[in-house]
Motif scaffolding. Structure first.
Motif, short mmCIF file in Angstrom:
data_model
loop_
_atom_site.label_atom_id
_atom_site.label_comp_id
_atom_site.label_asym_id
_atom_site.label_seq_id
_atom_site.Cartn_x
_atom_site.Cartn_y
_atom_site.Cartn_z
N TRP A 238 -5.02 4.66 7.68
CA TRP A 238 -6.28 5.17 7.06
C TRP A 238 -6.63 4.57 5.78
CZ3 TRP A 238 -9.37 9.62 7.43
CH2 TRP A 238 -9.98 10.06 6.37
N LEU A 239 -5.65 3.73 5.12
CA LEU A 239 -5.88 3.06 4.12
C LEU A 239 -6.67 1.69 4.51
CD1 LEU A 239 -2.68 3.34 2.07
CD2 LEU A 239 -4.84 4.82 1.89
N VAL A 240 -6.44 1.16 5.57
CA VAL A 240 -7.24 -0.29 6.11
C VAL A 240 -7.89 -0.07 7.03
CG1 VAL A 240 -6.32 -2.30 6.62
CG2 VAL A 240 -4.85 -1.05 5.30
N ASP A 241 -9.17 -0.77 6.94
CA ASP A 241 -9.98 -0.93 8.35
C ASP A 241 -9.34 -2.12 9.22
OD1 ASP A 241 -12.09 -2.11 9.80
OD2 ASP A 241 -13.57 -2.24 8.51
N GLN A 242 -8.94 -1.64 10.21
CA GLN A 242 -7.92 -2.35 11.04
C GLN A 242 -8.61 -3.27 11.83
OE1 GLN A 242 -4.45 -0.22 13.00
NE2 GLN A 242 -5.71 -0.74 14.80
N ASP A 243 -9.81 -3.09 12.07
CA ASP A 243 -10.52 -4.08 12.59
C ASP A 243 -10.82 -5.45 11.80
OD1 ASP A 243 -10.85 -2.88 15.04
OD2 ASP A 243 -12.93 -1.83 14.44
N ALA A 244 -11.34 -5.01 10.53
CA ALA A 244 -11.36 -6.04 9.53
C ALA A 244 -10.16 -6.90 9.26
CB ALA A 244 -12.13 -5.30 8.19
N LEU A 245 -9.05 -6.29 8.96
CA LEU A 245 -7.63 -6.73 9.19
C LEU A 245 -7.35 -7.62 10.12
CD1 LEU A 245 -4.94 -6.95 7.55
CD2 LEU A 245 -4.22 -5.03 8.57
N PHE A 246 -7.60 -7.38 11.54
CA PHE A 246 -7.30 -8.15 12.60
C PHE A 246 -8.21 -9.28 12.33
CE2 PHE A 246 -8.18 -9.61 16.72
CZ PHE A 246 -7.19 -10.29 17.09
N LEU B 266 0.94 -1.40 -0.10
CA LEU B 266 -0.03 0.00 0.13
C LEU B 266 0.78 1.10 0.09
CD1 LEU B 266 -2.82 -0.95 2.61
CD2 LEU B 266 -2.82 -1.41 0.05
N HIS B 267 0.58 2.02 -0.91
CA HIS B 267 1.37 3.35 -0.99
C HIS B 267 0.50 4.57 -1.49
CE1 HIS B 267 5.20 1.51 -0.34
NE2 HIS B 267 4.96 0.72 -1.36
N ALA B 268 -0.77 4.54 -1.39
CA ALA B 268 -1.73 5.26 -1.71
C ALA B 268 -1.81 6.64 -0.94
CB ALA B 268 -3.26 4.62 -1.81
N PRO B 269 -2.09 7.74 -1.23
CA PRO B 269 -2.23 9.12 -0.46
C PRO B 269 -3.74 8.85 0.23
CG PRO B 269 -3.28 9.47 -2.71
CD PRO B 269 -2.46 8.07 -2.55
N VAL B 270 -3.70 9.69 1.34
CA VAL B 270 -4.66 9.86 2.37
C VAL B 270 -5.77 11.00 1.80
CG1 VAL B 270 -5.71 10.61 4.62
CG2 VAL B 270 -3.44 9.44 4.39
N LEU B 271 -6.96 10.33 1.13
CA LEU B 271 -7.84 11.28 0.55
C LEU B 271 -9.33 10.54 1.16
CD1 LEU B 271 -6.78 10.86 -3.04
CD2 LEU B 271 -6.63 12.88 -1.65
#
Length: 316
Positions: free
Chosen positions: A229-237, A196-201
């Motif tokens: 910001w790019l990842v739903d951290q709860d979904a990732l966990f 992941l290397h996308a900007p924060v938008l």
């Protein structure tokens, strides 16, 4: 030209190892703590900032009627740049370009570690797992011929692409502004590694959520050195807890990462404390950019790394 440098001593030594170069640009005042800023602003024409500087609001700017340039040693200036700066004609610049190579190298290191399951072996041995059990891991791969998906062809994204391509990876890119890009869903389904290397938008908020993670093949790997910001951290966990995917993370919703955060317990996750840009070479490049920008301002030349209101909206 009065140059006020609000950069703590430890960082200042990394950004400006040769203070004579800085002093050669004007009358320099060094601040050891951002709390000293109000007393130092009167008479300042240039302000050099670092992380933690307070918002430059009307109250502070009233103390600095001669301020014309803010030069930030880091990347994003969003935490402290206010509309008042633009209204008063103060120009802003930043040194984020100096960070691309070091962050890309960490992303490459993450990629190689995940492909070879180094993090799993390390966790097993450190946790007292018997040798034979510790030797077992999911299928391992080389980077040669590896399908890698890069989300965002930013400066860092392009530097990462150069590195992994040089090692023989097959790269696809998802980025609406990149020629030859593919749809995100297609990239996720076809990649062994997703970096992941996308900007924060607004539109990149939780770009990677439960649906997107489910598209990744079993055994796939996620690398995030950009922004949480790019990842739903709860979904990732939730996905990582199943063991189906592995991940390497340098950024988190909460920083510092809480000591009891469940990410810390997972053997299939490689964690670093938001330090991907912390090399000596990176810090020196950032300092060189700031010096060059101050010199350009002083000579009336265009700034090479100017921040505009439009660019500010794209910063994390």
């Amino acid at each position: 030209m009065r140059i006020t440098v609000s950069v703590p001593p430890g960082l200042r030594a990394q950004f400006f190892p040769d203070l004579a170069r800085l002093r050669g640009l004007g009358d320099v005042r060094l601040l050891d703590d951002h709390a000293e800023l109000p007393g130092a602003l009167p008479g300042s024409e240039v302000l050099v900032t670092s992380w933690g500087v307070p918002p430059l609001d009307g109250r502070l700017l009233d103390l600095a009627p001669e301020l014309r340039l803010v030069a930030h040693t880091g990347a994003t200036v969003k935490p402290f740049v206010t509309e008042e700066l633009w209204a008063r004609g103060v120009r802003v610049t930043q040194a984020g370009a100096g960070m691309a190579r070091s962050v890309a190298e960490v992303a490459l290191a993450f990629t190689l570690a995940l492909l070879h399951r180094v993090h799993r072996f390390d966790h097993a041995l450190r946790s007292g797992t018997p040798w034979e059990a510790a030797s077992r891991a999911p299928v391992r791969h080389e980077i040669l011929g590896c399908p890698i998906g890069v989300v965002g062809a930013s400066r860092t994204g392009r530097a990462y692409i150069d590195l992994v391509t040089a090692l023989g990876a097959r790269v696809t890119v998802a980025d609406p502004y990149h020629a030859g890009a593919v749809p995100l869903a297609e990239l996720l389904a076809a990649s062994r590694v997703v970096a992941l290397h996308a900007p924060v938008l607004p539109e990149t908020r939780h770009l990677i959520g439960a649906r997107e993670l489910a598209l990744m093949p079993d055994g796939a790997l996620l690398v995030n050195t950009a922004r949480s910001w790019l990842v739903d951290q709860d979904a990732l966990f939730a996905e990582l807890r199943t063991g189906r995917l592995d991940a390497a993370l340098d950024v988190y919703d909460l920083e510092p990462l809480p000591e009891r955060h469940p990410f810390r317990t997972l053997p299939n996750v490689l964690l670093t404390p938001h330090q991907a840009a912390g090399t000596r070479e990176c810090r020196a490049r950032q300092g060189d950019i700031v010096l060059s920008e101050i010199a350009a301002y002083a000579s009336g030349e265009p700034l090479g790394h100017a921040v505009t209101p439009a660019l500010l909206s794209r910063m994390g």
